[in-house]
Design a protein around this motif. Structure first.
Motif, PDB file in Angstrom:
ATOM      1  N   CYS A   1       0.851  -1.194   0.000  1.00  0.00           N
ATOM      2  CA  CYS A   1       0.000   0.000   0.000  1.00  0.00           C
ATOM      3  C   CYS A   1       0.878   1.233   0.000  1.00  0.00           C
TER       4      CYS A   1
ATOM      5  N   ARG B   1       1.205   3.494   3.206  1.00  0.00           N
ATOM      6  CA  ARG B   1       1.577   2.922   4.497  1.00  0.00           C
ATOM      7  C   ARG B   1       2.606   3.741   5.264  1.00  0.00           C
TER       8      ARG B   1
ATOM      9  N   CYS C   1       0.397   5.995   7.212  1.00  0.00           N
ATOM     10  CA  CYS C   1      -0.864   5.473   7.718  1.00  0.00           C
ATOM     11  C   CYS C   1      -0.713   5.011   9.154  1.00  0.00           C
TER      12      CYS C   1
ATOM     13  N   CYS D   1       0.380  -4.644   4.927  1.00  0.00           N
ATOM     14  CA  CYS D   1       0.323  -3.472   4.048  1.00  0.00           C
ATOM     15  C   CYS D   1       1.609  -3.298   3.247  1.00  0.00           C
TER      16      CYS D   1
ATOM     17  N   CYS E   1      -8.015  -0.724   0.812  1.00  0.00           N
ATOM     18  CA  CYS E   1      -7.355  -0.735   2.111  1.00  0.00           C
ATOM     19  C   CYS E   1      -7.560  -2.086   2.777  1.00  0.00           C
ATOM     20  N   HIS E   2      -6.501  -2.589   3.430  1.00  0.00           N
ATOM     21  CA  HIS E   2      -6.609  -3.864   4.140  1.00  0.00           C
ATOM     22  C   HIS E   2      -7.346  -3.707   5.462  1.00  0.00           C
TER      23      HIS E   2
HETATM   24  S1  SF4 Z   1      -4.278   0.250   6.653  1.00  0.00           S
HETATM   25 FE1  SF4 Z   1      -5.039   0.527   4.597  1.00  0.00          FE
HETATM   26  S2  SF4 Z   1      -4.311   2.539   4.013  1.00  0.00           S
HETATM   27 FE2  SF4 Z   1      -3.181   1.987   5.822  1.00  0.00          FE
HETATM   28  S3  SF4 Z   1      -1.346   1.097   5.000  1.00  0.00           S
HETATM   29 FE3  SF4 Z   1      -2.741  -0.613   5.338  1.00  0.00          FE
HETATM   30  S4  SF4 Z   1      -3.764  -0.815   3.392  1.00  0.00           S
HETATM   31 FE4  SF4 Z   1      -2.768   1.136   3.353  1.00  0.00          FE
END
Ligand code: SF4
Ligand SMILES: Nc1ncnc2c1ncn2[C@@H]1O[C@H](COP(=O)(O)OP(=O)(O)O)[C@@H](O)[C@H]1O
Ligand SMILES: [Mg+2]
Lengths: 342, 376
Positions: free
Chosen positions: B310, B313, B316, B323, B344-345
């Motif tokens: 992602c 990340r 985040c 991620c 998003c996970h």
């Molecule tokens: S929680 Fe969601 S937005 Fe945050 S890093 Fe993981 S996948 Fe990405």
């Protein structure tokens, strides 16, 4: 918003959202827009140095164009050997008898030593030759620089690379040395050494060698300008509406390049005049009997110990011309680009 | 990699259903990589800027679609790919079913007049050496359009439409203020009677006091003329009043897309939450509760070397091991509305009410902490 924009903004009525500086009623009243060109002209007219220089430069061009008429009214020509045909003008050593190089009501600027020609007509015809050649070189150089500079900047990639390398190469040439070395070669290509080289061929050769090493500066400048203009959004706006590259160059780019082109060619012309004079001085320019400004210095240089006056008028004329032309170039630049510092 | 994603995503988009309204623009797997040149003495490619990396979006006729993301996310590149100022590295752009991804200028000519663009910078988007009349009339001249009554009459009409004095068609751009210039840009875009306008941050260069008026003009134009808009903005505030659907973009990818209400009131992606909490006054009707506060620190990472998995990340607060290794697909989450897709996970709760604790992200501190220790 730059301050210069601020002052020229005159908001249309019924546009309350914009805090325009329409306080000046005179500005707000007139409805006709002023083009950047018109603004430039207004600024130029206010610059006294520029206007005077323009008149001086104009005077030289008028003299050059009207040289035959002036000579006719004056009653003499640059070829007749007055001093040899008429006794009493030159002494036994070939120098003018009258003081100040033979200046008189008849020979305004005196008589040339040895050959006895009229200096005044020689000078105005010489100016005619030199200005003509310099103008031709300027035009050729400007056209070449526009073509190559805009192509390199707009097309980029391989074209840009090759034009850039050729520019580098030619810029590394020592110009004067190159001219001196190459002028005989260029003429020899067209005329066998035993024949007399026709004058027009010498003129063409002079123009060619100066053009060959003259275009790089302006071309490089224009390339840079095009590179920065190309990134402006109005170019993209034109492409979004389907404009061809040719149209973009002609309608979007060129109008924005008028300033550097005009300024640079104004500053370029006097350098070509001096370069041509330099070549004639070194003996690789035009030869007798074609009158030539630069060659007058060569003759003057040989005889200055005995007749300083001969050099006086061509020299003064050249100094005035070069200074006026450079001042004019500066004024044009200031008028076009008021932000640039003097 | 990007192709896989877009393939796996396609069924999801289809599952979301094709809502009413003719599909005008269909973008799928759109990718633009710019080469990074370097080295001495011979220049060669030393990397790529992954400005846009496999995005899908659909714009329907007469719809306003908002594209939001921080500066450097690839929004302008997306807009320029759609107007075909740039050629995509991969993926397709199709307009009314016609693939224009690699069309030449001549092939594009028939649809050129239907897709227009409004630019961000009112100072560089108008040629300083052309009169307003030439600027607005130029597109008609290029496309050989001769409106009844002549082009000049049409230019005057257009000036009136955008709220400028029609007598000013002989003036030059330097005589106008920023807001007025942007109106000229709008008139130019309208000159060809387009069906889709890509507006690339059309007001972000303007004074705040003028922004609303230009947005109103665009809204009026959009509604009255039935023109579809792809409205690009760097925050969610302006798009809220303008767009029926909104996509949130981060580092070359779309991370969340959906209907306006869904995005503004039930956002799932952490990045959307962060963007929303930066909007000064998003008042929620009937909701008196305090809003969540999230402060994103730092900048968008370089698109030359984007984070694995992602891309969000590094900033985040919910990032976990997964991620970093697995790229989250853009899918419809359980409980989400039709057409609301999130990548998003570990999505956030679908609310923007205040949290127990404000989230203040400092990347320097976050890097020191053990990411896997965080609650998920
Ligand atoms: S929680 Fe969601 S937005 Fe945050 S890093 Fe993981 S996948 Fe990405
Ligand atoms: N012509 C280009 N060459 C190389 N990199 C570019 C080019 N245009 C944009 N980029 C890069 O692509 C990324 C996205 O840019 P852009 O689309 O302008 O973002 P946004 O409009 O969202 O601010 C940026 O990192 C930018 O530096
Ligand atoms: Mg942008």
């Amino acid at each position: 918003m730059t301050s210069s924009t601020e002052t020229t903004v005159s908001g249309p009525p019924g546009e309350p959202d914009e805090t325009t500086t329409a306080a000046d009623p005179a500005v707000a009243a007139e409805l006709v827009g002023r083009s950047p060109g018109q603004l430039m002209w207004l600024r130029f007219k206010r610059d006294r140095t520029g206007v005077i220089s323009a008149y001086v430069v104009g005077f030289f061009f008028v003299v050059a164009i009207l040289a035959p008429v002036i000579a006719k009214l004056y009653g003499k020509d640059p070829y007749t050997l007055y001093g040899q045909n008429e006794p009493g003008l030159l002494n036994d050593f070939g120098y003018p008898i009258a003081p100040n190089g033979g200046m008189s009501g008849r020979f305004w600027f005196g008589i040339e030593p040895n050959l006895g020609r009229d200096v005044f007509t020689q000078l105005i015809y010489g100016i005619r030759t030199s200005l003509g050649i310099a103008l031709a070189v300027t035009i050729a150089v400007t056209v070449t620089a526009i073509l190559l500079g805009i192509s390199a900047g707009y097309l980029g990639g391989r074209v840009d690379y090759f034009v850039g390398r050729i520019t580098d190469l030619l810029m590394a040439f020592p110009a004067q040395l190159f001219f001196v070395a190459v002028m005989p070669v260029v003429t020899a290509v067209f005329v066998s050494p035993v024949d007399e080289t026709p004058t027009y061929l010498r003129v063409v050769a002079l123009i060619t060698v100066q053009w060959f090493l003259g275009w790089m500066g302006l071309s490089r400048l224009l390339r840079g300008q095009v590179l920065s203009l190309r990134e402006r959004e109005f170019i993209e706006a034109a492409r979004v509406t389907g404009a061809s590259s040719w149209r973009i160059v002609r309608r979007e780019l060129l109008p924005n390049l008028v300033t550097p082109i005009l300024v640079q060619s104004t500053l370029m012309l006097p350098t070509f005049v001096t370069a041509e004079a330099g070549l004639s001085f070194l003996g690789v320019g035009l030869v007798e009997p074609t009158p030539d400004w630069g060659r007058m210095f060569a003759i003057g240089g040989e005889i200055y110990q005995n007749d300083l006056t001969y050099m006086f008028f061509p020299g003064i004329a050249m100094v005035i011309f070069i200074v006026a032309f450079n001042l004019l170039g500066d004024s044009v630049r200031d008028a076009f680009d008021p932000k640039a510092a003097r | 990699m990007s192709n896989d994603i877009s393939l796996s995503k396609a069924p999801a988009a289809a599952a979301a259903g094709e809502p009413a309204g003719e599909t005008l623009l269909q973008v799928s797997g759109l990718t633009k990589h710019f080469p990074v040149m370097g080295g001495f003495p011979f220049k060669r490619q030393v990397g790529t800027v992954q400005a846009v990396d496999g995005i899908d979006l659909t714009v329907r006729a007469a719809e306003s679609f908002g594209l939001v993301g921080e500066s450097g996310c690839g929004k302008s590149t997306t807009g320029r790919l759609i107007t075909r100022l740039l050629e995509p590295t991969a993926g397709t752009v199709s307009y009314r079913g016609q693939d224009i991804s690699h069309a030449t200028r001549k092939e594009l000519a028939p649809v050129r007049s239907e897709i227009q663009m409004i630019f961000q910078d009112p100072y560089s988007s108008l040629n300083p050496r052309q009169t307003v009349g030439t600027i607005i009339g130029g597109p008609m001249e290029i496309n050989g359009i001769n409106p009844p009554g002549g082009r000049e009459k049409r230019v005057r009409e257009l000036l009136e439409t955008v709220g400028l004095n029609p007598e000013h068609f002989n003036r030059f751009p330097h005589e106008f203020s920023g807001g007025q210039r942007q109106r000229i840009g709008v008139a130019r875009a309208l000159a060809l009677e387009p069906r889709l306008i890509v507006a690339d941050e059309p007001v972000s260069a303007l004074d705040v006091s003028i922004q609303a008026q230009v947005v109103n003009l665009l809204q009026q134009v959009q509604r009255e003329m039935g023109i579809a808009f792809l409205f690009i903005a760097h925050d969610l505030a302006i798009v809220r009043h303008f767009s029926q659907r909104v996509a949130v973009m981060y580092l070359g990818k779309i991370v969340e897309v959906g209907d306006r209400d869904s995005i503004y009131q039930r956002p799932r992606h952490p990045y959307t939450h962060a963007l929303l909490s930066a909007v000064p006054e998003v008042e929620l009707e009937g909701e008196e509760r305090e809003r969540e506060r999230i402060r994103l620190a730092g900048d968008v990472p370089s698109p030359i070397n984007p984070p694995s998995g992602c891309r969000f990340r590094t900033r985040c607060w919910k990032a976990a091991d997964k991620c970093a290794v697995e790229e989250p697909p853009l899918i419809r989450l359980a409980g989400a509305e039709e057409g609301h897709l999130t990548a998003c996970h570990f999505p956030e709760e679908p609310t923007i009410a205040a949290r127990d604790e404000d989230i203040v992200m400092d990347p320097a501190l976050a890097a020191l902490e053990d990411v896997s220790d965080r609650p998920q």
